[in-house]
Design a protein around this motif. Structure first.
Motif, PDB file in Angstrom:
ATOM      1  N   GLU A 238       0.836  -1.210   0.000  1.00 47.89           N
ATOM      2  CA  GLU A 238       0.000   0.000   0.000  1.00 47.89           C
ATOM      3  C   GLU A 238       0.869   1.258   0.000  1.00 47.89           C
ATOM      4  OE1 GLU A 238      -2.499  -0.396   3.433  1.00 47.89           O
ATOM      5  OE2 GLU A 238      -3.500  -2.148   2.556  1.00 47.89           O
TER       6      GLU A 238
ATOM      7  N   SER B  15      -7.852  -2.639 -11.069  1.00 57.69           N
ATOM      8  CA  SER B  15      -8.010  -2.237  -9.673  1.00 57.69           C
ATOM      9  C   SER B  15      -9.190  -2.957  -9.011  1.00 57.69           C
ATOM     10  CB  SER B  15      -8.204  -0.717  -9.641  1.00 57.69           C
ATOM     11  OG  SER B  15      -8.327  -0.318  -8.314  1.00 57.69           O
ATOM     12  N   GLY B  16      -8.955  -3.506  -7.840  1.00 58.78           N
ATOM     13  CA  GLY B  16     -10.007  -4.201  -7.092  1.00 58.78           C
ATOM     14  C   GLY B  16     -10.326  -5.589  -7.647  1.00 58.78           C
TER      15      GLY B  16
ATOM     16  N   LEU C 256      -9.565  -9.714  -9.016  1.00 60.80           N
ATOM     17  CA  LEU C 256      -9.225 -10.944  -8.305  1.00 60.80           C
ATOM     18  C   LEU C 256      -7.737 -11.039  -7.979  1.00 60.80           C
ATOM     19  CD1 LEU C 256     -11.300 -13.720 -10.134  1.00 60.80           C
ATOM     20  CD2 LEU C 256     -11.530 -12.899  -7.779  1.00 60.80           C
TER      21      LEU C 256
ATOM     22  N   GLU D 213      -5.588  -8.639  -7.496  1.00 65.20           N
ATOM     23  CA  GLU D 213      -5.247  -7.741  -6.386  1.00 65.20           C
ATOM     24  C   GLU D 213      -5.672  -8.381  -5.069  1.00 65.20           C
ATOM     25  OE1 GLU D 213      -6.387  -3.663  -6.861  1.00 65.20           O
ATOM     26  OE2 GLU D 213      -6.136  -3.244  -4.726  1.00 65.20           O
ATOM     27  N   ARG D 214      -6.841  -8.990  -5.088  1.00 68.82           N
ATOM     28  CA  ARG D 214      -7.305  -9.643  -3.847  1.00 68.82           C
ATOM     29  C   ARG D 214      -6.415 -10.824  -3.486  1.00 68.82           C
ATOM     30  NH1 ARG D 214     -13.156 -10.542  -5.467  1.00 68.82           N
ATOM     31  NH2 ARG D 214     -13.129 -12.065  -3.768  1.00 68.82           N
ATOM     32  N   LEU D 215      -6.006 -11.583  -4.523  1.00 63.59           N
ATOM     33  CA  LEU D 215      -5.098 -12.713  -4.268  1.00 63.59           C
ATOM     34  C   LEU D 215      -3.780 -12.211  -3.679  1.00 63.59           C
ATOM     35  CD1 LEU D 215      -4.362 -15.863  -6.204  1.00 63.59           C
ATOM     36  CD2 LEU D 215      -2.500 -14.222  -6.186  1.00 63.59           C
TER      37      LEU D 215
ATOM     38  N   MET E 261      -3.175  -9.356  -2.032  1.00 66.81           N
ATOM     39  CA  MET E 261      -3.311  -8.826  -0.673  1.00 66.81           C
ATOM     40  C   MET E 261      -3.516  -9.954   0.338  1.00 66.81           C
ATOM     41  SD  MET E 261      -2.646  -5.782  -1.293  1.00 66.81           S
ATOM     42  CE  MET E 261      -2.639  -5.086   0.360  1.00 66.81           C
ATOM     43  N   LYS E 262      -4.304 -10.954  -0.055  1.00 66.08           N
ATOM     44  CA  LYS E 262      -4.540 -12.099   0.845  1.00 66.08           C
ATOM     45  C   LYS E 262      -3.225 -12.864   1.062  1.00 66.08           C
ATOM     46  CE  LYS E 262      -7.432 -14.511   3.189  1.00 66.08           C
ATOM     47  NZ  LYS E 262      -6.666 -15.556   3.704  1.00 66.08           N
TER      48      LYS E 262
ATOM     49  N   LEU F 122     -10.083 -17.736  -3.949  1.00 65.39           N
ATOM     50  CA  LEU F 122     -10.585 -16.623  -4.749  1.00 65.39           C
ATOM     51  C   LEU F 122     -11.362 -17.081  -5.976  1.00 65.39           C
ATOM     52  CD1 LEU F 122      -7.469 -14.643  -4.034  1.00 65.39           C
ATOM     53  CD2 LEU F 122      -9.750 -13.666  -3.789  1.00 65.39           C
TER      54      LEU F 122
END
Ligand code: ATP
Ligand code: MG
Length: 505
Positions: free
Chosen positions: A303, A326-327, A329, A331-333, A335-336, A448
């Motif tokens: 970040e 942005s936002g 899958l 990115e989520r992978l 961050m997770k 995800l």
């Protein structure tokens, strides 16, 4: 702000640092220096962390003893570094780094820019997996040279290092060099403690804990800044970032690690100067990347890097992927995955740069695969090619040692083999050297919706049952899959149970 000529001395009664929180080995080193008539201070991150009530990663010592004098005091001591020598004192796994005070590294007005080659350029430091190679050395600037001890010039004696008024002398007249952007190429002059403070980066990193009376010496208002959780460069921020652009990454790292706010004057030049990171040797950037992401605050580091526009300098392909999607899958992978990595770090479990690279490069790799004809998406050769291309792009900035890029390719190539197991043969994957990392990636993908959750569960269960039961599980799976067990072939017509390969959508 510039350091004061004299320190504010904070006596033991007025600060919270207790010897019971200091490594006994660091105390041994400090006491021995003191008993031999030298000054001995803890300095840098350890003093900062102790004041914050955090456990320091390592303990660095600063002294007026010259490296040779330090070496004579400790049997378990090795001198490292070519341009500026440091002493490493070994106690089993723990290394206490002892640095002789160094004079200020601010360029004087009108200093002639130098156009000569960067002496820091060299091969990527080979880092041992799974341990972090960034652990011991507290003097980042010297890390890349600390590898090479060959053909060292004789170290300066105390008489040579200091002039009559205690002023430092240069070993020769070319000890401090800058390139045309103001970056320090060489800086090799011993000094006194009130000069040493100048070369440090942030005020919070520039406090000295004196073993003589357990006081803290503060030349720069570091104690106040720590209390205010403020990150402030010593001296003129633009000059200090130009001297060493890695300080911009360090600012983001400490922002993430300590939850400090970067002082506006310090933050301001980061935008205009961030491209100077392009002139930093890629081996050093790789080293710094590991510190950003593998020391327990990776999610916050990402970040901070994005917020400061620094990810674009470090990993442009990752930055542009995340901006375009942005936002999404991936990115989520990411961050997770970083959050999982941070949890592992907090639990003291080993971390591998290979897994980190897989997380970071997931988007670019998926993008390359998806630019290929769809019938190739599940081919191992296409996955390997995509990994190679994504790594080559990243190599323009980061020197990624080969074994990590090979490991990355293996992790991705194992994904379709997990998702489409071929009977009992698949059980061999359990002993594959990359099984663990690849399985962790599979779990994350399944979480995800990027891989089949049933297959992820199957691989979890198969690790938990006895050997004979593993065979039965593999047989049952092969039967359920139909009459033609086997690995998916290029252009294969097998029934799909889930998505193949590391695609992102
Ligand atoms: P941590 O070890 O928690 O990551 P640290 O502050 O100890 O943080 P190190 O990289 O271990 O960071 O460096 C030790 C000290 O050396 C720093 O606190 C700082 O005073 C000085 N230092 C390190 N790198 C630089 C740099 N690039 N510019 C100026 N000073 C530096
Ligand atoms: Mg440190």
């Amino acid at each position: 702000m510039a350091p004061a000529a004299k320190p504010r001395v904070i006596p033991r009664a007025e600060h919270t640092i207790s010897r019971s929180h200091i490594s006994p080995n660091a105390l041994r080193v400090l006491y021995r220096l003191k008993d031999a008539g030298f000054q001995g201070f803890l300095v840098g991150g350890c003093v900062r962390d102790l004041l914050l009530g955090m456990e320091p990663k390592d303990f660095d010592v600063a002294t007026d003893a010259l490296p040779d004098q330090v070496k004579r005091l400790f049997r378990n001591c090795r001198l490292v570094g070519r341009r500026f020598r440091l002493a490493h004192v070994f106690f089993g796994q723990e290394i206490i780094e002892v640095a002789t005070f160094r004079a200020a590294s601010a360029p004087s007005q009108g200093e002639e820019p130098l156009a000569d080659a960067d002496p820091e350029d060299g091969e990527a430091a080979e880092l041992d997996e799974p341990e972090l190679a960034t652990e011991s050395s507290g003097e980042a600037e010297d890390r890349d040279e600390a590898q090479d001890e060959a053909s060292e010039p004789a170290v300066a004696t105390r008489d040579r290092a200091f002039g009559r008024e205690g002023r430092p002398l240069l070993d020769d007249d070319s000890e401090r060099k800058f390139d045309e952007t103001g970056r320090i190429l060489r800086d090799n002059v011993y000094g006194t403690i009130d000069e040493d403070v100048w070369r440090r980066d942030f005020t919070a990193n520039s406090l000295y804990y004196n073993i003589a009376d357990f006081s803290i010496w503060d030349y720069v208002g570091g104690v106040e800044d720590i209390a205010a959780r403020r990150l402030r460069l010593i001296g003129d921020p633009e000059t200090r970032f130009r001297e060493d652009p890695v300080r911009m990454l360090r600012a983001a790292r400490f922002e993430a690690k300590l939850g400090f706010e970067i002082d506006p004057q310090t933050a301001e030049p980061i935008g205009p100067l961030r491209e100077l990171l392009g002139g930093v040797p890629p081996a050093r950037l790789f080293d710094e990347t590991l510190k950003l992401f593998l020391t327990g605050h990776g999610a916050k580091s990402l970040e901070a890097l994005r917020r400061r526009g620094l990810l674009a300098q470090l990993l442009p392909s990752v930055d542009s992927y995340l901006t375009q999607h942005s936002g999404g899958l991936v990115e989520r992978l990411l961050m997770k995955g970083l959050a999982n990595t941070d949890a592992r770090a907090a639990a003291g479990r080993p971390l591998t740069p290979t897994f980190l690279l897989a997380l970071l490069l997931y988007g670019p790799i998926a993008q390359i695969i998806e630019s290929m004809p769809p019938e190739k998406w599940h081919e191992i050769s296409a996955i390997v090619e995509a990994c190679d291309r994504a790594v080559r792009q990243a190599q323009a900035h980061l020197a990624i040692p080969r074994r990590f890029s090979l490991g990355l390719s293996e992790m991705f190539s194992l994904q379709p083999r997990f998702e489409h197991p071929s009977g009992r043969r698949s059980l061999r994957l359990l002993t594959h050297p990359r099984f663990r990392a690849a399985y962790d990636l599979l779990l994350l993908r399944a979480e995800l919706g990027l891989a089949s959750p049933e297959m992820a569960r199957w691989w979890t269960q198969v690790q938990e049952v006895p050997h004979e039961e593993q065979g039965r599980m593999a047989d049952a799976l092969a039967q359920a899959a139909g009459p033609r067990p086997g690995r998916p072939r290029p252009g294969g017509r097998r029934r799909r149970r889930g998505r193949r390969g590391p695609r992102a959508s």
